[in-house]
Design a protein around this motif. Structure first.
Motif, PDB file in Angstrom:
ATOM      1  N   UNK A  45      -8.428 -22.729  18.952  1.00 56.16           N
ATOM      2  CA  UNK A  45      -9.614 -23.182  18.721  1.00 56.16           C
ATOM      3  C   UNK A  45      -9.608 -23.250  17.131  1.00 56.16           C
ATOM      4  N   UNK A  46      -8.664 -22.955  16.436  1.00 61.59           N
ATOM      5  CA  UNK A  46      -8.465 -23.066  15.050  1.00 61.59           C
ATOM      6  C   UNK A  46      -7.651 -24.343  14.625  1.00 61.59           C
ATOM      7  N   UNK A  47      -8.201 -25.416  14.274  1.00 61.44           N
ATOM      8  CA  UNK A  47      -7.660 -26.663  13.856  1.00 61.44           C
ATOM      9  C   UNK A  47      -6.394 -26.377  12.898  1.00 61.44           C
ATOM     10  N   UNK A  48      -6.707 -25.591  11.990  1.00 56.14           N
ATOM     11  CA  UNK A  48      -5.664 -25.445  10.913  1.00 56.14           C
ATOM     12  C   UNK A  48      -4.359 -24.608  11.590  1.00 56.14           C
ATOM     13  N   UNK A  49      -4.866 -23.596  12.306  1.00 53.32           N
ATOM     14  CA  UNK A  49      -3.541 -22.789  13.028  1.00 53.32           C
ATOM     15  C   UNK A  49      -3.009 -23.788  14.002  1.00 53.32           C
ATOM     16  N   UNK A  50      -3.263 -24.615  14.713  1.00 51.97           N
ATOM     17  CA  UNK A  50      -2.529 -25.634  15.451  1.00 51.97           C
ATOM     18  C   UNK A  50      -1.915 -26.345  14.625  1.00 51.97           C
ATOM     19  N   UNK A 112      -2.911 -27.404  23.233  1.00 56.44           N
ATOM     20  CA  UNK A 112      -4.378 -27.213  22.600  1.00 56.44           C
ATOM     21  C   UNK A 112      -5.310 -27.927  23.366  1.00 56.44           C
ATOM     22  N   UNK A 113      -4.817 -29.375  23.510  1.00 54.77           N
ATOM     23  CA  UNK A 113      -5.812 -30.000  24.242  1.00 54.77           C
ATOM     24  C   UNK A 113      -6.175 -29.707  25.784  1.00 54.77           C
ATOM     25  N   UNK A 114      -5.165 -29.378  26.394  1.00 58.75           N
ATOM     26  CA  UNK A 114      -5.458 -28.860  27.604  1.00 58.75           C
ATOM     27  C   UNK A 114      -6.246 -27.479  27.772  1.00 58.75           C
ATOM     28  N   UNK A 115      -5.931 -26.564  26.688  1.00 59.12           N
ATOM     29  CA  UNK A 115      -6.506 -25.426  26.703  1.00 59.12           C
ATOM     30  C   UNK A 115      -8.052 -25.481  26.410  1.00 59.12           C
ATOM     31  N   UNK A 116      -8.309 -26.399  25.312  1.00 60.28           N
ATOM     32  CA  UNK A 116      -9.755 -26.635  25.146  1.00 60.28           C
ATOM     33  C   UNK A 116     -10.568 -27.201  26.342  1.00 60.28           C
ATOM     34  N   UNK A 117      -9.940 -28.129  27.149  1.00 60.00           N
ATOM     35  CA  UNK A 117     -10.486 -28.438  28.196  1.00 60.00           C
ATOM     36  C   UNK A 117     -11.174 -27.433  29.212  1.00 60.00           C
ATOM     37  N   UNK A 118      -9.719 -26.595  29.390  1.00 66.22           N
ATOM     38  CA  UNK A 118      -9.950 -25.326  30.209  1.00 66.22           C
ATOM     39  C   UNK A 118     -11.010 -24.521  29.800  1.00 66.22           C
ATOM     40  N   UNK A 119     -10.941 -24.187  28.599  1.00 62.68           N
ATOM     41  CA  UNK A 119     -12.100 -23.340  27.767  1.00 62.68           C
ATOM     42  C   UNK A 119     -13.299 -23.497  28.024  1.00 62.68           C
ATOM     43  N   UNK A 120     -13.681 -24.924  27.796  1.00 64.06           N
ATOM     44  CA  UNK A 120     -15.062 -25.348  28.051  1.00 64.06           C
ATOM     45  C   UNK A 120     -15.502 -25.275  29.574  1.00 64.06           C
ATOM     46  N   UNK A 121     -14.828 -25.388  30.381  1.00 61.38           N
ATOM     47  CA  UNK A 121     -15.000 -25.176  31.823  1.00 61.38           C
ATOM     48  C   UNK A 121     -14.969 -23.755  32.131  1.00 61.38           C
ATOM     49  N   UNK A 132     -14.404 -13.798  31.297  1.00 61.20           N
ATOM     50  CA  UNK A 132     -14.156 -14.872  30.601  1.00 61.20           C
ATOM     51  C   UNK A 132     -13.089 -14.885  29.609  1.00 61.20           C
ATOM     52  N   UNK A 133     -12.880 -13.699  28.887  1.00 63.43           N
ATOM     53  CA  UNK A 133     -11.936 -13.400  28.164  1.00 63.43           C
ATOM     54  C   UNK A 133     -10.527 -13.381  28.818  1.00 63.43           C
ATOM     55  N   UNK A 137      -7.511 -15.948  28.348  1.00 68.06           N
ATOM     56  CA  UNK A 137      -6.062 -15.633  28.222  1.00 68.06           C
ATOM     57  C   UNK A 137      -5.142 -16.296  29.060  1.00 68.06           C
ATOM     58  N   UNK A 138      -5.455 -16.341  30.277  1.00 70.73           N
ATOM     59  CA  UNK A 138      -4.771 -17.035  31.441  1.00 70.73           C
ATOM     60  C   UNK A 138      -4.572 -18.446  31.152  1.00 70.73           C
ATOM     61  N   UNK A 139      -5.572 -19.342  30.670  1.00 74.07           N
ATOM     62  CA  UNK A 139      -5.616 -20.828  30.426  1.00 74.07           C
ATOM     63  C   UNK A 139      -4.734 -20.914  29.265  1.00 74.07           C
ATOM     64  N   UNK A 140      -4.530 -19.858  28.208  1.00 76.96           N
ATOM     65  CA  UNK A 140      -3.554 -20.173  27.150  1.00 76.96           C
ATOM     66  C   UNK A 140      -2.072 -19.879  27.691  1.00 76.96           C
ATOM     67  N   UNK A 141      -1.838 -19.232  28.613  1.00 85.15           N
ATOM     68  CA  UNK A 141      -0.579 -18.636  29.056  1.00 85.15           C
ATOM     69  C   UNK A 141      -0.042 -19.993  29.894  1.00 85.15           C
TER      70      UNK A 141
END
Length: 290
Positions: A45-50, A112-121, A132-133, A137-141
């Motif tokens: 979720x950090x654009x610079x990191x991505x 990242x795009x897929x993760x952010x969609x999952x994170x919002x859900x 939630x945490x 973590x699972x979503x990122x995996x």
């Protein structure tokens, strides 16, 4: 065109297997690097990191694809001398640039795009902070795995495109054939069922028959696809003969109108799992009409 002897066919098969194995190894090495850096260094979720991750990974993906294109030139030239020894001289050239900076869109979409969609859900659910945490973590995996699979496809793009382009340029070549693993997925099996693809094959003409035949370049592939292409110069190429098994399976379930690809997928996946053959009617049950 002279036919291959048994010894020549065995040598050609060994060359193809060695080339395919090296392409797969290099792709797997790159995929592991892409996924490892994403897992350990990227705050999604950090654009610079991505962006730092993309800046590091994209040049490596491009280089791996171009290196594969150069290996494909050597493979093509050695194979041609074996299978068409009396033919007019021909020098293969690498299809560099099969992957460029546009690959960023693919990586962003599956990572990242897929993760952010999952994170919002996930954050929209009524979960405890701990749950939630864990879900995040699972979503990122999950997206890490998708990124690795996408990297495999992009890493091999240069090699595939080089074989395709040079088979099209070489007046002596008949065309190319898809080389799969022993038990490929239904998508690759369906594509392999087409057998020898002739030099005069019109790009895109087969796509009209089913929209699911999609992917980068002229040889349709999917993420994590390990298929390669082999140029063909003779009428008794054993790798072309091997595709007849897939052609028989396509004839069993794919022919007959309606949603041919979904019907083939049902029949083929059932056969892979059980060794049993569904009838056309069983595979077709409940599918929409053409």
């Amino acid at each position: 065109m002279a036919l291959l002897t048994e010894a020549e066919a065995a040598q050609a098969a060994a060359l193809t297997a060695a080339f395919k194995a090296q392409q797969n190894r290099e792709a797997a090495r790159l995929a592991a690097l892409v996924a490892l850096y994403y897992r350990q260094k990227v705050e999604v979720e950090d654009a610079e990191s991505v962006q730092r991750w993309l800046n590091l990974m994209i040049p490596r993906i491009i280089k791996t694809s171009d290196d594969g294109a150069r290996r494909a030139v050597t493979y093509f030239d050695v194979l041609r001398r074996l299978e068409a020894p009396g033919a007019e001289r021909f020098k293969a050239v690498p299809s560099l640039g099969a992957v460029d900076t546009g690959v960023a869109k693919s990586l962003m979409a599956v990572g990242p795009g897929d993760y952010l969609n999952k994170a919002r859900a996930i954050r929209g659910l009524d979960l405890s902070p701990a749950a939630t945490k864990a879900a995040l973590i699972e979503a990122k995996q999950v997206t890490e795995g998708k990124l690795a699979q996408a990297a495999v496809r992009h890493a091999q793009a240069g090699g595939r495109q080089t074989v395709f382009d040079n088979a099209a340029r070489d007046d002596v070549a008949l065309g190319w054939v898809r080389v799969t693993r022993a038990k490929p997925c239904f998508f690759c099996a369906a594509l392999a069922s087409r057998g020898l693809q002739y030099r005069t094959y019109r790009e895109g003409s087969f796509d009209m028959s089913d929209a699911r035949f999609t992917g980068d370049g002229n040889a349709k592939v999917h993420d994590k696809c390990g298929c390669s292409l082999k140029p063909v110069w003779t009428n008794n190429d054993p790798l072309v003969d091997k595709t007849k098994d897939f052609a028989d399976l396509w004839a069993r379930w794919g022919a007959g109108g309606g949603d041919a690809m979904l019907r083939f997928r049902r029949g083929y996946n059932h056969w892979l799992k059980t060794g049993e053959y569904l009838t056309w009617e069983q595979a077709n049950e409940g599918l929409r009409a053409a």
